[in-house]
Design an enzyme around this catalytic site. Structure first.
Site, PDB file in Angstrom:
ATOM      1  N   CYS A  62       9.071 -13.715 -22.815  1.00 58.04           N
ATOM      2  CA  CYS A  62       9.095 -14.140 -24.207  1.00 58.04           C
ATOM      3  C   CYS A  62      10.148 -13.332 -24.982  1.00 58.04           C
ATOM      4  O   CYS A  62      11.339 -13.477 -24.760  1.00 58.04           O
ATOM      5  CB  CYS A  62       7.692 -14.024 -24.806  1.00 58.04           C
ATOM      6  SG  CYS A  62       7.467 -14.958 -26.332  1.00 58.04           S
ATOM      7  N   HIS A  85       4.000 -16.601 -20.552  1.00 56.88           N
ATOM      8  CA  HIS A  85       3.432 -15.277 -20.331  1.00 56.88           C
ATOM      9  C   HIS A  85       2.603 -15.221 -19.041  1.00 56.88           C
ATOM     10  O   HIS A  85       1.381 -15.440 -19.085  1.00 56.88           O
ATOM     11  CB  HIS A  85       2.529 -14.885 -21.507  1.00 56.88           C
ATOM     12  CG  HIS A  85       3.246 -14.579 -22.773  1.00 56.88           C
ATOM     13  ND1 HIS A  85       3.584 -13.298 -23.140  1.00 56.88           N
ATOM     14  CD2 HIS A  85       3.697 -15.385 -23.765  1.00 56.88           C
ATOM     15  CE1 HIS A  85       4.204 -13.325 -24.322  1.00 56.88           C
ATOM     16  NE2 HIS A  85       4.287 -14.580 -24.715  1.00 56.88           N
ATOM     17  N   GLU A 107       1.628 -12.618 -17.539  1.00 50.31           N
ATOM     18  CA  GLU A 107       0.681 -11.508 -17.644  1.00 50.31           C
ATOM     19  C   GLU A 107      -0.613 -11.927 -18.351  1.00 50.31           C
ATOM     20  O   GLU A 107      -1.628 -11.233 -18.267  1.00 50.31           O
ATOM     21  CB  GLU A 107       1.332 -10.310 -18.363  1.00 50.31           C
ATOM     22  CG  GLU A 107       1.419 -10.404 -19.868  1.00 50.31           C
ATOM     23  CD  GLU A 107       2.539 -11.294 -20.389  1.00 50.31           C
ATOM     24  OE1 GLU A 107       2.765 -11.308 -21.628  1.00 50.31           O
ATOM     25  OE2 GLU A 107       3.200 -11.981 -19.584  1.00 50.31           O
TER      26      GLU A 107
END
Length: 260
Positions: free
Chosen positions: A105, A213, A215
């Site tokens: 991002c 994302h 994660e």
């Protein structure tokens, strides 16, 4: 008492086997740095948090994570300030000598601003902030980051950005396609990105930038764990060969380090 913000600088996450050493850079306004660190840690990495004012990465770092968020509040324009932070010169040197890096991002924006990846991230086509889970198609499984997937796999990963429109020129797009450097594409383009691009890799395939994302999709407590495979996959070539001896891709090709 030292400033609370600088606590990031020295924070060390315990665990991991110590074979893959990762650093996660923290900027004022980062809000995904801990998520990224935990995802690396759960994949078996030894993680150090690095403050943006530091001038050098820790020694023997294999992987640098550049997290999402709104570095410096996105003042001036996205990442214009962050990309000129002292630590970014060390990030550039790390990548140019063959080190691995993952920018997510806002981190993807930093990688393009520093010239480590091509193109730019512009305002979303609808001029609105978008926060939802999207489908990503694996456009290339021939990178250290995507080797746990198969070409054409579709995984669900969250996005959260106002400036995620990936832009490249027609000439650069043709080059990315010819070199198989588009790692992920959107199945339903949310932001107007050229050619549905969601993530790209550098020429040597060791630097990945992506707007979604992974994660946030790497733990059973999340809505899906598809992103965890990315962190586990990239550990393998590092721990089996290290920076100096890593095979850039499964065809054992070593390519020039710089993206452009």
């Amino acid at each position: 008492m030292r400033e609370a913000a600088r606590q990031h600088r020295d924070r060390k996450l315990p665990g991991g086997d110590g074979l893959m050493k990762a650093a996660v850079i923290v900027f004022p306004g980062s809000n995904c740095d801990r998520d990224l660190a935990v995802a690396f840690e759960q994949a078996g990495a030894d993680v150090t948090m690095v403050w943006h004012k530091d001038t050098a990465l820790p020694e023997s770092i294999d992987m640098v994570g550049v997290p999402g968020g709104f570095s410096f509040g996105d003042y001036l324009r996205c990442v214009a300030i962050a990309a000129n932070s002292p630590i970014c010169q060390s990030l550039i040197q790390h990548a140019e000598r063959g080190g691995y890096a993952l920018g997510v991002c806002n981190g993807f924006q930093i990688l393009t601003e520093t010239g480590l990846l091509p193109g730019a991230l512009r305002r979303n086509a609808g001029l609105k902030y978008i926060c939802r889970t999207v489908g990503l198609e694996v456009a290339s499984a021939d990178t250290a980051f995507t080797s746990a997937y198969s070409h054409g796999d579709v995984v669900n990963v969250p996005i959260a950005h106002p400036d995620g429109h990936s832009f490249v020129t027609d000439e650069k797009l043709a080059q990315l396609r010819d070199e198989d450097r588009i790692a992920f594409t959107y199945t339903d383009n949310p932001n107007g990105s050229v050619a549905d691009i969601a993530g790209v890799v550098s020429k040597n395939r060791r630097v990945l930038g992506m707007m979604p994302h992974p994660e946030r999709a790497a733990d059973t407590g999340h809505d899906g764990t598809a992103g965890g495979a990315l962190f586990r996959a990239v550990k393998h070539p590092i721990t089996t060969a290290g920076i100096d001896g890593h095979r850039a891709c499964r065809q054992h090709i070593i390519l020039p380090t710089h993206a452009r």
